[in-house]
Design a protein around this motif. Structure first.
Motif, short mmCIF file in Angstrom:
data_model
loop_
_atom_site.label_atom_id
_atom_site.label_comp_id
_atom_site.label_asym_id
_atom_site.label_seq_id
_atom_site.Cartn_x
_atom_site.Cartn_y
_atom_site.Cartn_z
N GLU A 158 -18.45 -19.02 -13.82
CA GLU A 158 -17.88 -17.67 -13.84
C GLU A 158 -17.58 -17.23 -15.27
OE1 GLU A 158 -15.12 -17.18 -10.46
OE2 GLU A 158 -13.89 -16.07 -11.88
N ALA B 7 -20.73 -16.45 -16.95
CA ALA B 7 -21.35 -15.23 -16.41
C ALA B 7 -20.62 -13.98 -16.88
CB ALA B 7 -21.39 -15.28 -14.89
N ASP C 251 -23.77 -6.08 -14.04
CA ASP C 251 -24.46 -7.33 -13.76
C ASP C 251 -23.55 -8.40 -13.13
OD1 ASP C 251 -26.70 -6.16 -14.74
OD2 ASP C 251 -26.75 -7.25 -16.63
N TYR C 252 -22.46 -8.68 -13.79
CA TYR C 252 -21.59 -9.76 -13.29
C TYR C 252 -21.23 -9.59 -11.82
CZ TYR C 252 -17.69 -12.73 -12.34
OH TYR C 252 -16.88 -13.63 -11.72
N PRO C 253 -20.78 -8.38 -11.39
CA PRO C 253 -20.29 -8.26 -10.00
C PRO C 253 -21.37 -8.44 -8.95
CG PRO C 253 -19.54 -6.40 -11.36
CD PRO C 253 -20.60 -7.11 -12.14
N VAL C 254 -22.64 -8.38 -9.33
CA VAL C 254 -23.72 -8.49 -8.33
C VAL C 254 -23.93 -9.95 -7.92
CG1 VAL C 254 -26.16 -7.94 -7.88
CG2 VAL C 254 -24.78 -6.41 -9.26
N GLY C 255 -23.38 -10.87 -8.70
CA GLY C 255 -23.54 -12.29 -8.38
C GLY C 255 -23.72 -13.07 -9.66
N GLY C 256 -22.88 -12.74 -10.64
CA GLY C 256 -23.01 -13.27 -11.99
C GLY C 256 -23.20 -14.79 -12.03
N PHE C 257 -24.34 -15.21 -12.54
CA PHE C 257 -24.68 -16.63 -12.56
C PHE C 257 -25.85 -16.81 -13.52
CE2 PHE C 257 -26.59 -20.35 -9.96
CZ PHE C 257 -25.90 -21.28 -10.72
N GLY D 209 -29.15 -18.11 -12.40
CA GLY D 209 -29.88 -17.08 -11.66
C GLY D 209 -30.62 -16.14 -12.60
N THR E 85 -34.67 -14.19 -7.59
CA THR E 85 -34.30 -15.60 -7.46
C THR E 85 -33.33 -15.73 -6.32
OG1 THR E 85 -33.43 -17.58 -8.56
CG2 THR E 85 -32.34 -15.52 -9.07
N CYS F 53 -30.10 -17.82 -5.24
CA CYS F 53 -29.07 -18.68 -5.82
C CYS F 53 -28.41 -19.52 -4.74
CB CYS F 53 -28.02 -17.84 -6.53
SG CYS F 53 -28.69 -16.86 -7.88
N SER G 227 -21.16 -18.80 -9.45
CA SER G 227 -19.81 -18.72 -9.97
C SER G 227 -18.82 -18.79 -8.81
CB SER G 227 -19.62 -17.41 -10.72
OG SER G 227 -20.54 -17.33 -11.78
N PHE H 155 -18.51 -16.01 -6.25
CA PHE H 155 -19.60 -15.70 -5.32
C PHE H 155 -20.06 -16.91 -4.52
CE2 PHE H 155 -20.03 -13.22 -9.28
CZ PHE H 155 -19.63 -11.98 -8.79
N PHE I 294 -27.79 -16.37 -1.92
CA PHE I 294 -28.08 -14.93 -1.96
C PHE I 294 -29.26 -14.72 -2.91
CE2 PHE I 294 -24.55 -15.76 -4.96
CZ PHE I 294 -25.09 -15.31 -6.15
N LEU J 57 -30.49 -4.31 -11.51
CA LEU J 57 -30.14 -5.57 -10.85
C LEU J 57 -29.42 -5.31 -9.54
CD1 LEU J 57 -29.84 -8.73 -10.98
CD2 LEU J 57 -27.61 -8.32 -12.02
N ARG K 149 -29.09 -6.98 -5.06
CA ARG K 149 -29.43 -8.06 -4.13
C ARG K 149 -30.37 -7.50 -3.07
NH1 ARG K 149 -24.17 -11.72 -2.53
NH2 ARG K 149 -23.16 -11.72 -4.59
N THR L 60 -22.21 -3.55 -6.19
CA THR L 60 -22.68 -4.08 -4.90
C THR L 60 -22.53 -3.06 -3.77
OG1 THR L 60 -20.53 -5.19 -4.93
CG2 THR L 60 -22.47 -6.56 -5.27
#
Ligand SMILES: [Zn+2]
Lengths: 417, 160
Positions: free
Chosen positions: A126, A129, A137-143, A146, B93, B95, B99, B102, B108, B123, B125, B153
């Motif tokens: 986290e 990220a 970017d981060y809130p979409v699934g920051g990793f 990925g 991708t 995942c 983090s 998530f 996802f 970007l 999902r 999101t």
């Protein structure tokens, strides 16, 4: 610009967790090692420092740099912190180079560290990220794994790079590490091992990815006059370059490749560059460093490279950015053995980030230390065996890289006379 | 005069200790930010109305799928522009780790979406398709949360 030399270095063993030492003590250990290696160097002779660490979140301590400075007994000498994500160590090395080159200092110590074990891995992911756009970017699934996975998916699509070729990077670097007592994960691996380890972000498995770690590293840089007083085996820093790219991968444009001298526009007629398959900042950093060092064909003129292999994929992408092969040929480059110890240009003979670990602020300086020992011809002395010593190493490159290629620093080191 | 003994009052809360040599304790830390989307705000307002707002440079015409109020190519101001709600997968991708925030959502699938005639990507999902079946070039369309959270999101994609 004055000539700048590296005269000493030290590194702690990078570990997944070193709870018995805080960042100050880890730097002190690396610093003392470097001081012992040049007995003529005293604290009084050090003019100042540059501190390298990435994340205040990991340290849970703001201004950690000054705590290292006082712990080393270097107050009230000049000092500052530099920060640029994963490239922090490489940028710090170059900041120390600037201090000497400009004439501001005659001896400058670059020290770096990170203590990443102070939070669990998920929290660490986290924190890392958060080095991506926190609006979009981060809130979409920051990793970060990925993000790199998306980049290599595109590399595979554009150039036909395969997961087996990526696995070969993992095999090579973990294999080199068997001879490096500083490396935390020496391993003899097969393609099957890499592909069957847990999937993290398709197509990257656990063995395609480096490990968050605790560790520290120190590089001591000096002017020509001071270098001559301190060591009979100085290493000259003959080129530095830095490049950048947009934080958001979404924003990476489609333009033309900035060509290196040995490339021609015909090589890339239909390539949309950099897109998200390549690191434009890495090409820029390499181009600038090569120009300063007078390198026109890196594959022929570099004896080894220590590059930022946070992911097996990014090592392949970086061969291309650095012009060791053409864009699109990175997968075949490793497959054909050119990056192996016995290959045309050994890449990450130390084992790299994949096998040594990646305590962010220390990493770029660790590369400098390993490159320094290679060029001094002192691998035997420092590692206890000479299996990783590149024979007659005369010139090498180090490459330090931040999140998805945002900041990249390339420096060229050469054996002194 | 007798000196009065001064003592700090004791409390009953303790410390979580993991290890004694060295001593390793739990240290809790949290915060709330007063986060402003500032000049990016119209994008998030757009999501609540089922619109994807990108930006277009007023000088060179460069079109951004992820908005920015000044052009990265020439520095001029951009203007807001509505994006099409259908595009293609530029890359992807799935995942399986992530983090902490998530982790409970894994696996996802992240995608970068490309839109016809737009220079940059977006970007998001993708859902509604088996993870292994997502591929580059796949047509996708935007869907929006009915109850907006004013987060990126609020929009997600499904196969078109
Ligand atoms: Zn413009």
């Amino acid at each position: 610009m004055r000539p700048v030399y590296m005269v000493s270095g030290g590194v702690t063993k990078f570990r997944k967790a070193s709870p018995d030492k805080d960042f100050r003590l880890m730097v002190k250990e690396a610093f003392d090692y470097a001081m012992r290696d040049v007995p003529n160097l005293t604290l009084e002779m050090i003019d100042g420092t540059v501190a390298s660490y990435f994340s205040d979140h990991f340290t849970r301590q703001l201004m950690a740099g000054i705590m290292v400075q006082d712990y080393l007994g270097l107050c009230p000498k000049p000092g500052k912190r530099v920060e640029g994500g994963g490239a922090t160590g490489g940028l710090c090395f170059q900041a120390a180079w600037e201090a000497i080159s400009s004439g501001r200092m005659d001896v400058c110590v670059a020290y770096g560290f990170e203590t990443m074990s102070r939070v669990n891995t998920w929290k660490g992911n986290e924190f890392i990220a958060l080095a991506s756009d926190t609006n979009f970017d981060y809130p979409v699934g920051g990793f970060y794994s990925g993000y790199y996975a998306m980049m290599v998916q595109r590399h595979m699509y554009e150039f036909g790079t395969t997961v087996e070729q990526m696995a070969m990077v993992s095999i090579k670097n973990h294999g080199n590490a068997i001879h490096n007592p500083y490396a935390q994960s020496p391993m003899k691996l097969t393609v099957e091992d890499v592909r069957s380890s847990p999937m993290v972000a398709t197509p990257l498995t656990l063995l395609d990815i480096c490990t968050m770690s605790d560790g520290a590293a120190v590089a001591v840089l000096a002017s020509e006059e001071m270098a001559a007083k301190l060591t009979d085996r100085p290493v000259k820093i003959v080129g530095v370059g830095t490049g950048t790219d947009a934080m958001r991968m979404s924003d990476r444009p489609h333009g033309k490749v900035p060509l290196l001298p040995h490339e021609s526009p015909d090589d890339y007629r239909n390539l949309k560059y950099p897109g998200i398959h390549s690191f434009r900042g890495g090409r820029m950093a390499s181009k600038l460093a090569y120009e300063m060092a007078g390198i026109t064909n890196p594959l022929e003129e570099l004896d080894f490279v220590e590059l930022h292999d946070a992911y097996t994929s990014s090592e392949i992408q970086t061969y291309e950015d650095m012009g060791l092969c053409k864009y699109g040929e990175g997968g075949r480059f490793v497959e054909e053995g050119h990056a192996s110890l016995e290959g045309k240009v050994p890449v990450n003979p130390s084992g790299g980030l994949l096998a040594c670990g990646h305590p962010v602020g220390a990493t770029g300086l660790m590369q400098a230390v390993f490159a320094f020992w290679q060029l001094q011809g002192t691998i035997q002395k420092h590692l206890g065996n000479d299996r990783l010593q590149v024979k007659n190493a005369r010139r090498g490159a180090i490459h330090s890289h931040a999140g998805t290629g945002t900041y990249i620093a390339v420096s060229i080191l050469e054996r002194g006379s | 005069m007798a000196e009065e003994k001064v003592k700090l009052p004791e409390t009953e809360e303790g410390t979580t200790v993991y290890n004694l040599d060295p001593i390793i304790i739990k240290y809790h830390y949290e915060m709330n930010y007063i986060h402003s989307y500032a000049q990016d705000s119209p994008f998030f307002a757009g999501l609540s109305k089922g619109k994807l707002m990108g930006s277009k440079c007023t000088a060179c015409g460069y079109k951004y799928a992820t908005p920015r109020s000044h052009c990265m190519e020439c520095g001029a101001k951009t203007e807001w522009m509505e994006l099409p709600l259908e595009g293609k997968v530029h890359t992807f991708t799935t995942c399986y780790f992530g983090s902490e925030e998530f982790l409970d959502q894994t696996p996802f699938t992240l995608i970068l979406v490309e839109f016809e005639g737009v220079n940059t990507l977006f970007l998001s999902r993708v859902i509604g398709i088996e993870h292994g079946k997502v591929h580059i070039g796949m047509p996708v369309k935007a869907e929006f949360l009915r109850l907006s959270k004013f987060k990126p999101t609020d929009v997600y994609f499904v196969p078109a």
